[in-house]
Scaffold this active site. Structure first.
Site, short mmCIF file in Angstrom:
data_model
loop_
_atom_site.label_atom_id
_atom_site.label_comp_id
_atom_site.label_asym_id
_atom_site.label_seq_id
_atom_site.Cartn_x
_atom_site.Cartn_y
_atom_site.Cartn_z
N SER A 114 0.80 -1.23 0.00
CA SER A 114 0.00 0.00 0.00
C SER A 114 0.84 1.28 0.00
CB SER A 114 -0.94 0.01 1.21
OG SER A 114 -0.23 0.03 2.42
N LYS B 129 -6.38 3.79 8.68
CA LYS B 129 -5.43 4.72 8.08
C LYS B 129 -5.97 6.15 8.06
CE LYS B 129 -3.29 1.21 5.11
NZ LYS B 129 -3.06 0.74 3.74
#
Length: 831
Positions: A737, A780
């Site tokens: 990611s 996140k």
């Protein structure tokens, strides 16, 4: 006698032991050569030589020792089966000078010489002999090796070598040990060696005597107990007290009959079989206790016992809301599940024949530690009013812990599933399988494979426990699993569960949880009143931001508990008279009124106020959960977003360029996937530079020696080495990611363009420049919100799919931008 020696004598071999000069011993012969030798000696009035046979032979070595005894045959008699018995009289010790040879008459002959002893000091030897005799008498007291007549013979004899031979013969020494004593012609050394041997033998005999005594005592005790038990049985039989066992057996049979309608035929037969065995087994038998334990355990299983209270969705909603703040999505999913169950129950009342088709529900709550997974399961049990059973699976590696131990093992017991049913006293409890992702495989089996049967609605109707030895219906049990990382759960097991995500809390959610749940609970635990501890809003916010680093609220509870403990201590220090007070004295204080309280010095308005200024007095260590972002826009530094087991985090990625050949260096404990992401990002940036999507001045190469002619012009990525680093190098990092963040920082450093400091990003990058979706988006974005990030770049597929899971507070305060490719990322990132 020594005058005629050495001479050649017939040789006989004794199998068992050494013979000594003073001995008259019977010897049995079966070997033809030995019988011929005896016949020759008797006919010719010759002496014979007898040597002892060796137990172990080496190559090219005679099978007998080279020393023995010279003697005469006193008597000879024929025995059945061709054997000959002779009576041998030992005269003197001798040694074989040359190897024996077989003569014409068919027996062995050897040249023999007598063994002569060395001279010795009589006084010294006499002293040693006295010591030896004392040791022998000590040995005679603990063993039967030395009878009284032998002791008397030792006392009457003055020849030290004769005494040594008498003792050696009585000790029945091993052949090698006897040989060294026999062959040694040093009298003093022989006596000293014998003293050591006698001392060791005394120790051995004492130990054997103690062991025999203990064994004898134990046998006597066993016999005594057996005799008393037999007497007790007869007494009980006369008094009728042995009827207790019969009553117990009758109760077992009655209970078995009462639950027969709820048992499968297999289960009924197995339990009845074991009760029958118990009735035939002696009460004192070891099997009796094992059988009784099995029967009682199986009859304790609540066959046919179900919690029959109807489901009420309204009550489920209220219970979940009362016990947990926020968690809107998990609550909705739970209510949907139980709405289905309630509808099934309603329809089955009209069609009872379909009731057995109702299957137990299998849910799995997953998320970081401390977010309320296990407490959600507890709330479900309260809401549907069923007993709760918690089974901790963390570190479980023995399959028998779930399936039960077979009854062949000592201390065997049913598995945790059956034990849970016994504990709940119902066949339809809520069973929490805690930490299901931490089950381990070992040589003792794979518990995850056993869970396949337990959690499969099509199979758990006939779960077989090894201890029970019959199948048990688990279809009405509501199984709820909890996990931190569902990727660690085997795929076949994941396929059998419905997953409900319980993700991180936002700071405002933590604040509400602390106000409405944690602080009131901790006040009660520490015997404090709400008016006695005041934690300000700013202070609570500071505790959440600076003193905890977690996705849930477990550490927040610990910090609040620390404050409460110090507040309780302060209360007692301010009111010392309260120590050890009794209820009577408290009642007296109440009657005396405020005046009496004031005399005692009690503060009527005691209150500990916790503010940001005095918080350090109560909590010493700051954690700094997420570092705030830099306000300055810099070249070569980008904000990435990462997922961790304890929630999200802002991951800064740095890059520098060094004059070189276009190599890429990676540091920061990066995993293989993350290294590959960096290589892909570097290739994508090179393509953008080649296509001039990213514009940067070309770098000239170094000039030649004369500083006149220049070599070809280099591209920027060939002129520099690129070093990319992810800070906190001791922490391992992996995953795809960070792809777009790595590409952004590479483009920034190669193009000398600053990156917006208020922007953070997450997304996997492909070689064609597309941005792929990632996981852990909620954690996140919460981390970005906490760190003060203003704009978050996320993959467009995540934007379309997961945005509704993001808390409203985060969506309102964070500009969330969807990106399709790296060009869009760089457009919104680079200045």
């Amino acid at each position: 006698m020594t005058e005629d020696f050495p001479k050649i004598l017939p040789l006989l071999v004794e199998e068992d032991t050494f013979l000594y000069p003073f001995m008259i011993a019977p010897i049995f012969l079966q070997n033809n050569a030995s019988i011929k030798a005896v016949a020759y000696a008797k006919n010719n009035k010759s002496l014979v030589f007898i040597a002892c046979q060796k137990d172990k032979l080496n190559d090219n070595e005679a099978p007998y020792y080279d020393v023995g005894v010279i003697g005469s045959v006193m008597r000879e008699a024929n025995m059945p089966n061709g054997r000959v018995k002779l009576l041998f009289n030992g005269i003197a010790k001798g040694r074989i000078l040359e190897p024996a040879k077989e003569n014409e008459q068919g027996f062995l002959e050897a040249q023999i010489s007598p063994i002569e002893y060395l001279e010795y000091d009589k006084e010294n030897i006499q002293a040693i002999v006295e010591v030896l005799k004392e040791k022998v008498i000590t040995l005679a007291n603990v063993s039967s090796l030395f009878p009284p007549d032998l002791i008397k013979a030792l006392e009457d004899n003055d020849d030290p070598n004769r005494i040594a031979d008498l003792i050696a013969a009585a000790l029945h020494l091993k052949k090698d040990q006897a040989y060294f004593l026999f062959a040694n012609n040093n009298t003093e050394q022989r006596l000293l060696d014998l003293i050591d041997i006698v001392i060791e033998e005394t120790k051995t005999q004492k130990l054997q005597k103690e062991i025999k005594s203990k064994v004898h005592q134990k046998m006597e005790q066993t016999n005594k107990e057996y005799f008393l038990k037999e007497q007790l049985k007869q007494i009980q039989k006369e008094l009728g007290t042995d009827k207790q066992r019969d009553e117990d057996l009758n109760q077992y049979y009655q209970k078995l009959e009462s639950i027969k309608p709820f048992l499968k035929e297999e289960a009924f037969k197995e339990i009845k079989k074991q009760i029958d065995r118990l009735s035939r087994t002696h009460a004192d038998s070891s099997d009796s206790a094992t059988l009784q334990n099995y029967v009682e355990t199986m009859l304790d299983v609540p066959f046919g016992q179900y919690e029959k209270k109807a489901l009420d969705i309204k009550h489920v909603k209220e219970q979940l809301d009362n016990d947990h703040y926020s968690l809107k999505r998990p609550k909705e999913r739970i209510v949907e599940y139980f709405a289905t169950m309630q509808l099934l129950e309603m329809r089955h009342k009209k069609k009872p024949e379909k009731k057995d088709k109702t299957k137990g529900t299998i849910l799995c709550f997953y998320g970081p530690p401390g977010v309320g997974k296990t407490s959600l399961a507890n709330s479900i049990a309260k809401a549907i009013e069923r007993p709760l059973v918690r089974i901790a699976l963390g570190g479980l590696e023995d399959v028998n812990e779930l399936r039960g131990h077979r009854r062949t093992y000592i201390g065997s017991m049913p598995g945790r599933i059956v034990q849970g049913l016994i504990e709940a006293k119902k066949m339809n409890p809520v069973m929490v399988l805690d930490e299901i992702d931490k089950v381990d495989r070992s040589v003792r089996g794979d518990p995850a494979s056993a869970l396949l049967e337990i959690l499969d609605p099509e199979q758990n109707i006939a779960f077989r426990d090894h201890y029970a030895n019959f199948s048990i219906d688990l279809s009405q049990v509501i199984f709820i699993a909890t996990a931190n990382n569902i990727d660690r759960i085997p795929a076949p097991l994941r396929d059998r569960m419905e997953f409900i995500s319980v993700s991180s809390y936002t700071p405002s959610e933590k604040e509400e949880i602390a106000k409405n749940y944690l602080i009131p609970q901790e006040l009660e635990k520490h015997a404090l009143k709400p008016s006695e501890v005041d934690i300000s809003h700013e202070c609570l916010k500071l505790i959440i931001e600076k003193y905890t680093r977690e996705a849930g609220v477990r550490d927040l509870r610990r910090q609040i508990a620390t404050i409460m403990r110090k507040a309780a201590l302060k209360y007692l220090e301010d009111n010392p008279h309260k120590k050890g007070r009794t209820k009577k004295s408290e009642d007296k204080d109440k009657k005396g009124g405020n005046e009496e309280n004031e005399k005692r010095g009690e503060s009527k308005d005691f209150c500990v106020s916790i503010t940001p200024d005095n918080l350090k007095e109560y909590l010493e260590r700051m954690v700094f959960e997420i570092d705030p972002i830099d306000e300055e826009n810099k070249i070569g530094i980008v904000n990435g977003l990462a997922w961790t087991p304890v929630g999200g985090d802002v991951l800064k990625i740095e890059a520098v360029k060094i004059r070189g050949k276009g190599e890429l260096k990676l540091t920061g404990s990066l995993g293989d996937v993350m290294k590959e992401s960096a290589i892909i990002a570097f290739s994508v940036v090179k393509v953008l530079l080649d296509n001039e999507t990213l514009k940067v001045p070309k770098i000239p190469s170094e000039t030649d020696a004369e500083n006149k002619k220049k070599k070809k012009v280099l591209k920027v990525y060939n002129a520099y080495d690129l070093h990319l680093h992810v800070p906190e190098g001791a922490t391992p990092k992996d995953g795809p990611s960070a792809g777009i963040a790595m590409a952004s920082v590479m483009a920034s450093i190669l193009c000398d363009r600053a990156i917006r400091s208020e922007v953070a990003m997450t997304g996997e990058l492909t070689l064609s420049g597309e941005v792929l979706p990632i996981g852990g988006l909620k954690e996140k974005l919460i981390a970005a919100f906490k760190a003060g990030i203003k704009t978050a770049l996320i993959p467009v597929k995540n934007y379309e799919r997961d945005l509704d899971e993001i808390p409203t507070e985060v969506r309102e305060n964070l500009n969330i931008v969807a990106v399709k490719n790296i060009a869009e990322v760089l457009e919104k990132t680079l200045l």
